[in-house]
Motif scaffolding. Structure first.
Motif, PDB file in Angstrom:
ATOM      1  N   UNK A  73     -48.652  27.788  20.194  1.00 22.98           N
ATOM      2  CA  UNK A  73     -49.347  28.441  19.084  1.00 22.98           C
ATOM      3  C   UNK A  73     -48.376  28.807  17.956  1.00 22.98           C
ATOM      4  N   UNK A  74     -47.109  29.024  18.283  1.00 25.17           N
ATOM      5  CA  UNK A  74     -46.115  29.421  17.268  1.00 25.17           C
ATOM      6  C   UNK A  74     -45.913  28.326  16.217  1.00 25.17           C
ATOM      7  N   UNK A  75     -45.532  27.080  16.601  1.00 23.15           N
ATOM      8  CA  UNK A  75     -45.375  26.048  15.560  1.00 23.15           C
ATOM      9  C   UNK A  75     -46.677  25.677  14.865  1.00 23.15           C
ATOM     10  N   UNK A  76     -47.805  25.760  15.579  1.00 23.96           N
ATOM     11  CA  UNK A  76     -49.091  25.425  14.959  1.00 23.96           C
ATOM     12  C   UNK A  76     -49.426  26.423  13.844  1.00 23.96           C
ATOM     13  N   UNK A  77     -49.236  27.719  14.109  1.00 26.37           N
ATOM     14  CA  UNK A  77     -49.485  28.737  13.080  1.00 26.37           C
ATOM     15  C   UNK A  77     -48.510  28.595  11.913  1.00 26.37           C
ATOM     16  N   UNK A  78     -47.272  28.263  12.225  1.00 26.55           N
ATOM     17  CA  UNK A  78     -46.261  28.056  11.167  1.00 26.55           C
ATOM     18  C   UNK A  78     -46.636  26.862  10.302  1.00 26.55           C
ATOM     19  N   UNK A  79     -47.090  25.790  10.924  1.00 29.14           N
ATOM     20  CA  UNK A  79     -47.461  24.594  10.176  1.00 29.14           C
ATOM     21  C   UNK A  79     -48.722  24.794   9.331  1.00 29.14           C
ATOM     22  N   UNK A  80     -49.561  25.733   9.749  1.00 28.95           N
ATOM     23  CA  UNK A  80     -50.816  25.959   9.012  1.00 28.95           C
ATOM     24  C   UNK A  80     -50.578  26.493   7.601  1.00 28.95           C
ATOM     25  N   UNK A  81     -49.397  27.053   7.357  1.00 28.28           N
ATOM     26  CA  UNK A  81     -49.083  27.572   6.022  1.00 28.28           C
ATOM     27  C   UNK A  81     -47.994  26.752   5.329  1.00 28.28           C
ATOM     28  N   UNK A  82     -47.617  25.627   5.928  1.00 29.69           N
ATOM     29  CA  UNK A  82     -46.593  24.757   5.342  1.00 29.69           C
ATOM     30  C   UNK A  82     -47.244  23.777   4.363  1.00 29.69           C
ATOM     31  N   UNK A  83     -46.706  23.646   3.141  1.00 31.09           N
ATOM     32  CA  UNK A  83     -47.311  22.725   2.158  1.00 31.09           C
ATOM     33  C   UNK A  83     -47.206  21.266   2.587  1.00 31.09           C
ATOM     34  N   UNK A  84     -48.241  20.490   2.247  1.00 32.41           N
ATOM     35  CA  UNK A  84     -48.307  19.067   2.598  1.00 32.41           C
ATOM     36  C   UNK A  84     -47.946  18.207   1.389  1.00 32.41           C
ATOM     37  N   UNK A  85     -47.214  17.120   1.642  1.00 33.85           N
ATOM     38  CA  UNK A  85     -46.918  16.139   0.602  1.00 33.85           C
ATOM     39  C   UNK A  85     -47.580  14.795   0.894  1.00 33.85           C
ATOM     40  N   UNK A  86     -48.090  14.649   2.109  1.00 37.92           N
ATOM     41  CA  UNK A  86     -48.725  13.388   2.510  1.00 37.92           C
ATOM     42  C   UNK A  86     -50.044  13.736   3.197  1.00 37.92           C
ATOM     43  N   UNK A  87     -51.093  12.999   2.875  1.00 35.80           N
ATOM     44  CA  UNK A  87     -52.407  13.309   3.433  1.00 35.80           C
ATOM     45  C   UNK A  87     -52.971  12.159   4.275  1.00 35.80           C
ATOM     46  N   UNK A  88     -52.091  11.229   4.653  1.00 37.21           N
ATOM     47  CA  UNK A  88     -52.503  10.112   5.510  1.00 37.21           C
ATOM     48  C   UNK A  88     -51.811  10.232   6.857  1.00 37.21           C
ATOM     49  N   UNK A  89     -52.585  10.407   7.898  1.00 37.21           N
ATOM     50  CA  UNK A  89     -52.068  10.599   9.260  1.00 37.21           C
ATOM     51  C   UNK A  89     -51.848   9.249   9.923  1.00 37.21           C
ATOM     52  N   UNK A  90     -50.634   9.016  10.391  1.00 39.60           N
ATOM     53  CA  UNK A  90     -50.322   7.751  11.059  1.00 39.60           C
ATOM     54  C   UNK A  90     -50.663   7.865  12.539  1.00 39.60           C
ATOM     55  N   UNK A  91     -51.879   7.524  12.873  1.00 39.24           N
ATOM     56  CA  UNK A  91     -52.326   7.610  14.258  1.00 39.24           C
ATOM     57  C   UNK A  91     -53.828   7.705  14.309  1.00 39.24           C
ATOM     58  N   UNK A  92     -54.384   7.632  15.510  1.00 42.80           N
ATOM     59  CA  UNK A  92     -55.842   7.686  15.645  1.00 42.80           C
ATOM     60  C   UNK A  92     -56.318   9.073  16.076  1.00 42.80           C
ATOM     61  N   UNK A  93     -55.383   9.963  16.358  1.00 49.06           N
ATOM     62  CA  UNK A  93     -55.722  11.372  16.574  1.00 49.06           C
ATOM     63  C   UNK A  93     -54.496  12.208  16.235  1.00 49.06           C
ATOM     64  N   UNK A  94     -54.673  13.507  16.179  1.00 52.04           N
ATOM     65  CA  UNK A  94     -53.596  14.399  15.723  1.00 52.04           C
ATOM     66  C   UNK A  94     -52.653  14.756  16.874  1.00 52.04           C
ATOM     67  N   UNK A  95     -51.392  14.378  16.696  1.00 57.06           N
ATOM     68  CA  UNK A  95     -50.349  14.761  17.642  1.00 57.06           C
ATOM     69  C   UNK A  95     -49.081  15.057  16.845  1.00 57.06           C
ATOM     70  N   UNK A  96     -47.916  14.668  17.345  1.00 53.77           N
ATOM     71  CA  UNK A  96     -46.666  14.923  16.629  1.00 53.77           C
ATOM     72  C   UNK A  96     -46.592  14.235  15.278  1.00 53.77           C
ATOM     73  N   UNK A  97     -47.474  13.283  15.046  1.00 51.31           N
ATOM     74  CA  UNK A  97     -47.463  12.560  13.769  1.00 51.31           C
ATOM     75  C   UNK A  97     -47.735  13.472  12.571  1.00 51.31           C
ATOM     76  N   UNK A  98     -48.321  14.657  12.806  1.00 47.96           N
ATOM     77  CA  UNK A  98     -48.560  15.591  11.687  1.00 47.96           C
ATOM     78  C   UNK A  98     -47.251  16.091  11.093  1.00 47.96           C
ATOM     79  N   UNK A  99     -46.149  16.011  11.850  1.00 43.77           N
ATOM     80  CA  UNK A  99     -44.862  16.479  11.333  1.00 43.77           C
ATOM     81  C   UNK A  99     -44.392  15.663  10.133  1.00 43.77           C
ATOM     82  N   UNK A 100     -44.916  14.443   9.987  1.00 41.10           N
ATOM     83  CA  UNK A 100     -44.506  13.575   8.879  1.00 41.10           C
ATOM     84  C   UNK A 100     -45.323  13.824   7.613  1.00 41.10           C
TER      85      UNK A 100
END
Length: 297
Positions: free
Chosen positions: A149-176
């Protein structure tokens, strides 16, 4: 805020309805097969033992994990444009890694249960009491949740520069997707990886080595019991470890990998384990197999 899932590929587009039918049948099979064994364990009082309770928890884990991924995946197969809300994506990330980590912790609890049963049989009823089993189950889901829950909450307020997810579901690929990669979160992620997967795996291997040593020094009945009850857990561990290794290597390290191969291997990742678990435990565990035959006959 919406993300576009990188799903468009000529291979997928051409056969989308075939994929939908196949994955819908697979999802139904996962639900039915896992739920049947869980139901047998609940109904049959002879199976109300720690080992079978852990197996039921593992199968429930597989059903929930599949439900986190499959419904959205099936909708995407039928959609012209594959999109997901950012916070829904983070929720999928959270559930995916909590349940993946809890699988290793449940397998660790099973390994400990087998160790006590085979190496300390006289103390087994005292050690593996209902209270301890309940604590193991609770910690298997609670510990991963508070870590992830710690990194997920931290990422929820992190600004995005890319809006295309490389994958068919959400996993570590959101880090990119983020503008800046946090060094602190990367280090924390490695700690979570060690706590949630590598340490439990080492504990399991150490436990089974101890069991093998004791079994080799004991009579034939002990060796037979060790083989019958430990082999299914080892098969599940090997299967799941290979799949998690794929997720970490391909996604986290951004390995150069053909899109079609990545797509097929990701489908295998979300298909093999939930389908293999009920097959392995249904066929290899003597008491479960016996009750299943009685149910269907």
């Amino acid at each position: 805020m919406e993300l576009e899932v990188s799903f468009h590929h000529i291979f997928v587009e051409k056969y989308r309805y075939i994929y939908f039918v196949i994955m819908f049948m697979v999802y139904g099979l996962i639900i039915c097969s896992n739920s049947t064994i869980v139901w047998v364990i609940i109904v049959q009082k002879s199976l109300h033992e720690p080992m079978y309770i852990f197996i039921a928890a593992l199968l429930v884990n597989s059903v929930v994990l599949s439900t986190v991924i499959y419904p959205k995946l099936l909708i995407d197969f039928l959609s012209e444009k594959q999109i997901i809300l950012y916070h829904a994506c983070l929720f999928q990330v959270f559930m995916f890694y909590v349940l993946s980590s809890s699988e290793f912790l449940l397998l660790s609890a099973m390994a400990y249960d087998r160790y006590v049963s085979i190496c300390k049989p006289l103390q087994y009823p005292t050690i593996m009491r209902r209270t301890r089993v309940s604590i193991f189950l609770l910690m298997s889901w609670f510990l991963p949740a508070i870590q992830i829950v710690v990194p997920v909450l931290r990422n929820s307020i992190t600004p995005l520069c890319n809006f295309t997810l490389k994958g068919i579901f959400c996993n570590n690929s959101v880090n990119h997707l983020y503008c800046v990669t946090s060094r602190e979160l990367s280090i924390y992620g490695m700690v979570v990886l060690f706590n949630g997967a590598l340490f439990p795996m080492l504990f399991i291997l150490f436990t089974y080595i101890k069991i093998i040593i004791v079994a080799c020094q004991s009579c034939g009945n002990v060796r037979k019991k060790a083989a019958q009850t430990c082999l299914p857990h080892v098969l599940v561990l090997i299967n799941y470890s290979c799949l998690v290794t794929y997720d970490m290597v391909i996604v986290r390290l951004e390995s150069e990998f053909p899109k079609t191969a990545r797509f097929i291997m990701t489908l295998q990742f979300i298909t093999y384990n939930p389908l293999c678990n009920p097959i392995i435990y249904g066929l290899k565990m003597k008491e479960i197999s016996k009750n299943l035959k009685r149910l269907f006959s």
